[in-house]
Scaffold this motif. Structure first.
Motif, mmCIF file in Angstrom:
data_model
loop_
_atom_site.group_PDB
_atom_site.id
_atom_site.type_symbol
_atom_site.label_atom_id
_atom_site.label_comp_id
_atom_site.label_asym_id
_atom_site.label_seq_id
_atom_site.Cartn_x
_atom_site.Cartn_y
_atom_site.Cartn_z
ATOM 1 N N MET A 19 0.746 -1.112 0.020
ATOM 2 C CA MET A 19 0.083 -0.154 -0.005
ATOM 3 C C MET A 19 0.914 1.129 0.134
ATOM 4 S SD MET A 19 -3.128 0.929 2.717
ATOM 5 C CE MET A 19 -1.844 1.047 4.103
ATOM 6 N N GLY A 20 1.939 1.156 0.793
ATOM 7 C CA GLY A 20 2.860 2.300 0.849
ATOM 8 C C GLY A 20 3.599 2.570 -0.423
ATOM 9 N N TRP A 21 3.910 1.582 -1.195
ATOM 10 C CA TRP A 21 4.734 1.887 -2.524
ATOM 11 C C TRP A 21 3.673 2.323 -3.469
ATOM 12 C CZ3 TRP A 21 8.681 2.837 -4.765
ATOM 13 C CH2 TRP A 21 9.959 2.584 -4.236
ATOM 14 N N VAL A 22 2.547 1.921 -3.460
ATOM 15 C CA VAL A 22 1.275 2.451 -4.384
ATOM 16 C C VAL A 22 1.396 3.946 -4.244
ATOM 17 C CG1 VAL A 22 -1.231 2.395 -5.028
ATOM 18 C CG2 VAL A 22 0.166 0.438 -4.658
ATOM 19 N N VAL A 23 1.146 4.574 -2.907
ATOM 20 C CA VAL A 23 1.312 5.719 -2.722
ATOM 21 C C VAL A 23 2.486 6.430 -3.083
ATOM 22 C CG1 VAL A 23 1.101 7.734 -0.929
ATOM 23 C CG2 VAL A 23 -0.511 5.516 -0.907
ATOM 24 N N ALA A 24 3.744 5.811 -2.761
ATOM 25 C CA ALA A 24 4.915 6.588 -3.193
ATOM 26 C C ALA A 24 5.057 6.626 -4.709
ATOM 27 C CB ALA A 24 6.205 5.613 -2.813
ATOM 28 N N ILE A 25 4.452 5.699 -5.599
ATOM 29 C CA ILE A 25 4.529 5.620 -7.228
ATOM 30 C C ILE A 25 3.739 6.826 -7.437
ATOM 31 C CG2 ILE A 25 3.611 4.589 -9.242
ATOM 32 C CD1 ILE A 25 4.735 1.954 -7.867
ATOM 33 N N LEU A 26 2.335 7.131 -6.796
ATOM 34 C CA LEU A 26 1.808 8.336 -7.301
ATOM 35 C C LEU A 26 2.332 9.622 -6.961
ATOM 36 C CD1 LEU A 26 -1.724 7.086 -5.857
ATOM 37 C CD2 LEU A 26 -0.995 7.266 -8.043
ATOM 38 N N LYS A 27 3.103 9.690 -5.994
ATOM 39 C CA LYS A 27 4.149 10.902 -5.433
ATOM 40 C C LYS A 27 5.150 11.106 -6.470
ATOM 41 C CE LYS A 27 1.551 11.890 -1.754
ATOM 42 N NZ LYS A 27 0.740 13.071 -1.965
ATOM 43 N N PHE A 28 5.896 10.088 -6.572
ATOM 44 C CA PHE A 28 6.981 10.015 -7.923
ATOM 45 C C PHE A 28 6.339 10.656 -9.156
ATOM 46 C CE2 PHE A 28 9.550 7.048 -5.150
ATOM 47 C CZ PHE A 28 10.420 7.998 -5.027
ATOM 48 N N ARG A 29 5.076 10.211 -9.496
ATOM 49 C CA ARG A 29 4.501 10.464 -10.845
ATOM 50 C C ARG A 29 4.054 12.068 -10.644
ATOM 51 N NH1 ARG A 29 1.932 7.281 -14.428
ATOM 52 N NH2 ARG A 29 0.082 8.847 -14.410
ATOM 53 N N ALA A 30 3.556 12.453 -9.647
ATOM 54 C CA ALA A 30 3.311 13.712 -9.375
ATOM 55 C C ALA A 30 4.589 14.626 -9.311
ATOM 56 C CB ALA A 30 2.734 14.239 -7.795
ATOM 57 N N TRP A 31 5.740 14.248 -8.750
ATOM 58 C CA TRP A 31 6.844 14.915 -8.942
ATOM 59 C C TRP A 31 7.521 15.003 -10.177
ATOM 60 C CZ3 TRP A 31 11.984 12.628 -9.835
ATOM 61 C CH2 TRP A 31 13.190 13.536 -9.775
ATOM 62 N N ARG A 32 7.241 14.110 -11.022
ATOM 63 C CA ARG A 32 7.501 14.134 -12.352
ATOM 64 C C ARG A 32 6.839 15.253 -13.378
ATOM 65 N NH1 ARG A 32 7.970 8.782 -15.526
ATOM 66 N NH2 ARG A 32 8.532 10.122 -17.227
ATOM 67 N N ARG A 33 5.748 15.390 -13.070
ATOM 68 C CA ARG A 33 4.981 16.556 -13.553
ATOM 69 C C ARG A 33 5.095 17.806 -13.001
ATOM 70 N NH1 ARG A 33 0.652 12.449 -12.541
ATOM 71 N NH2 ARG A 33 -0.017 13.927 -10.777
ATOM 72 N N ASP A 34 5.516 17.866 -11.839
ATOM 73 C CA ASP A 34 5.802 19.134 -11.170
ATOM 74 C C ASP A 34 7.137 18.844 -10.170
ATOM 75 O OD1 ASP A 34 5.731 21.625 -10.097
ATOM 76 O OD2 ASP A 34 4.289 21.103 -8.526
ATOM 77 N N PRO A 35 8.246 18.963 -10.999
ATOM 78 C CA PRO A 35 9.466 18.712 -10.094
ATOM 79 C C PRO A 35 9.705 19.897 -9.021
ATOM 80 C CG PRO A 35 10.032 18.605 -12.559
ATOM 81 C CD PRO A 35 8.586 19.052 -12.415
ATOM 82 N N SER A 36 9.803 19.392 -7.823
ATOM 83 C CA SER A 36 9.867 20.151 -6.672
ATOM 84 C C SER A 36 10.563 19.324 -5.682
ATOM 85 C CB SER A 36 8.543 20.972 -6.440
ATOM 86 O OG SER A 36 7.717 20.041 -5.679
ATOM 87 N N PRO A 37 11.228 20.030 -4.828
ATOM 88 C CA PRO A 37 12.030 19.394 -3.570
ATOM 89 C C PRO A 37 11.195 18.738 -2.668
ATOM 90 C CG PRO A 37 13.229 21.480 -4.050
ATOM 91 C CD PRO A 37 11.691 21.320 -4.968
ATOM 92 N N GLY A 38 10.042 19.434 -2.548
ATOM 93 C CA GLY A 38 9.299 18.967 -1.325
ATOM 94 C C GLY A 38 8.495 17.568 -1.812
ATOM 95 N N LEU A 39 7.885 17.497 -2.993
ATOM 96 C CA LEU A 39 7.118 16.155 -3.425
ATOM 97 C C LEU A 39 8.234 15.051 -3.560
ATOM 98 C CD1 LEU A 39 4.822 17.336 -6.651
ATOM 99 C CD2 LEU A 39 4.446 16.249 -4.431
ATOM 100 N N LEU A 40 9.609 15.497 -3.908
ATOM 101 C CA LEU A 40 10.518 14.226 -3.928
ATOM 102 C C LEU A 40 10.776 13.975 -2.601
ATOM 103 C CD1 LEU A 40 12.607 12.636 -5.611
ATOM 104 C CD2 LEU A 40 14.373 14.554 -5.201
ATOM 105 N N VAL A 41 10.784 14.905 -1.532
ATOM 106 C CA VAL A 41 11.207 14.318 -0.357
ATOM 107 C C VAL A 41 9.754 13.400 0.296
ATOM 108 C CG1 VAL A 41 11.461 15.057 2.301
ATOM 109 C CG2 VAL A 41 12.710 16.310 0.274
ATOM 110 N N VAL A 42 8.492 14.034 -0.037
ATOM 111 C CA VAL A 42 7.687 13.035 0.144
ATOM 112 C C VAL A 42 7.661 11.772 -0.350
ATOM 113 C CG1 VAL A 42 5.196 12.959 0.142
ATOM 114 C CG2 VAL A 42 5.915 15.212 0.538
#
Length: 412
Positions: A19-42
């Motif tokens: 479950m955690g990795w599913v959420v992490a993948i979604l956050k990595f996808r969001a970071w690719r769309r909007d590269p920001s340090p905050g999203l990468l750290v999350v």
């Protein structure tokens, strides 16, 4: 080998890790769309403990030990993974702390001040992580293999006891730090999923502190030769850890799921309005209308699809403008006032009525009005941040009874 049944731990740890990795993948996808340090750290902060939970499952714990030939190596990997989470949580806590609440920080120098504090905290983790590895390998805790009872089995070895205490102290500090900041951060946010998510992270952090307390008591008792407290480490502690992990994961996932649901809802809600303008001018769209099943099964790239649909609708409004009759706009305003609509709904009703009337006029061969006699529609000057909500509201009024009433008034 421990006589504790391992099947429940396999199910819980693998489930939470997945479950955690599913959420992490979604956050990595969001970071690719909007590269920001905050999203990468999350994303990294979620990925690290998710990996740790997967590796902590007894089935994978034993597999790693078998492949590497190093007994209990998985314990080191799991604890370093949680330590990585601790480092990420400390970074997030610093990033989410308002500038005015940071010591010796000026508002205009917030970014530089934040990263100076972050670097100092990360330096502590960068030093202690190798120390933990050295203590683990010099402690000689490679036998017996203990996927569920490592802490209490080897806490009598001084190096391992120090290794365990460093891990727990770093973890506990990070949990209390992120929880404290999240509660304060949530109080400044408007009501909604983001506020709920931040509060879930805070609650999950405090709940997971129960794991740290249970472990430290059990480790201290084992080191002192006191028996009878092992259940704190093997039973109660993992309960606190699992519940805290689920709350934290839900806190990170909740706002993302809510945003995805909203994008999907808006994408589908705009379809009737898009169909109307597409029927008037098929050159507006880059491709043919998707089928009903394609629309229902649209799960990816929803932000791009919805944005494109909104732009094509706007182009359609401009195309239909020469066929918009002034009496239609006047009738819609009259009906809206009689119904007591607010400004946003009044504008949406007016646009929906005008577009339906314009399409009908175009289809019956009515001559277009010259530019100087064209009637402007409300909402064309809407700010980009509010434009989608306006178009969704227009789509909702497109075939509403009030729109039919306004059209009847206009033609009567």
């Amino acid at each position: 080998m421990s006589d504790i049944p391992e099947a429940p731990f396999n199910a819980v740890y693998l489930g939470i890790g997945t479950m955690g990795w599913v959420v992490a993948i979604l956050k990595f996808r969001a970071w690719r769309r909007d590269p920001s340090p905050g999203l990468l750290v999350v994303a990294l902060t979620i990925a690290a403990p998710s990996t740790a939970f997967v590796l902590a499952s007894p089935v994978l714990y034993r597999l790693i030990d078998s492949v590497t030939g190093l007994g209990n190596l998985s314990t080191l990997l799991v604890y370093l993974g949680i330590t990585s989470f601790s480092a990420g949580a400390v970074v997030l806590a610093r990033m989410w702390t308002p500038p005015k609440q940071r010591a010796n920080a000026r508002v205009w120098d917030a970014a530089g001040d934040t990263w100076r504090h972050v670097r100092r905290r990360l330096a502590v983790f960068a030093v202690l992580a190798p120390v933990m590895a050295v203590l683990f390998f010099t402690g000689g805790a490679d036998s017996p293999e203990s996927p569920l009872t490592f802490d209490t089995t080897f806490a009598t070895i001084p190096q391992i006891a120090v290794f365990l205490v460093i891990y727990q102290v770093l973890f506990g500090f990070a949990l209390t730090d992120i929880s404290r900041v999240c509660y304060g951060h949530a109080s400044r946010l408007p009501y909604g999923w983001l506020r709920r998510g931040i509060r879930l992270i805070a609650l999950g952090g405090y709940v997971a502190c129960g794991y740290v307390v249970c472990k430290l008591i059990a480790i201290g008792a084992a080191f002192a030769g006191v028996t009878g407290t092992e259940w704190l480490s093997t039973a109660l502690g993992p309960v606190f850890a699992a519940l805290g992990a689920m709350l934290i994961t839900a806190g990170f996932a909740g706002p993302a799921v809510a945003a995805w649901t909203r994008r999907r809802r808006d994408y589908q809600a705009l379809r009737p309005l898009w169909d109307l303008v597409y029927g008037a001018d098929r050159r507006l769209a880059l491709e043919d209308p998707p089928s009903a099943w394609t629309e229902r099964l649209a799960f990816r790239d929803l932000e791009w699809r919805t944005a494109r649909r909104g732009l094509e609708i706007r182009d359609g409004q401009l195309t239909l403008r020469p066929w918009i009759a002034p009496e239609t706009v006047t009738a819609a305003a009259t009906v809206a006032e009689r119904a007591g609509l607010d400004a946003a709904d009044r504008a949406a009703l007016t646009v929906a009525t005008a577009l339906r009337s314009a399409v009908a006029a175009l289809n019956t061969g009515t001559e277009p009005r010259p530019r100087e006699n064209q009637t402007p529609l409300p909402g064309l000057d809407t700010e980009p941040v509010d434009e989608r909500a306006h178009l969704v509201r227009v789509a909702g009024y497109l075939y509403a009874p009030l729109t039919d009433e306004a059209l009847a008034v206009a033609t009567g």
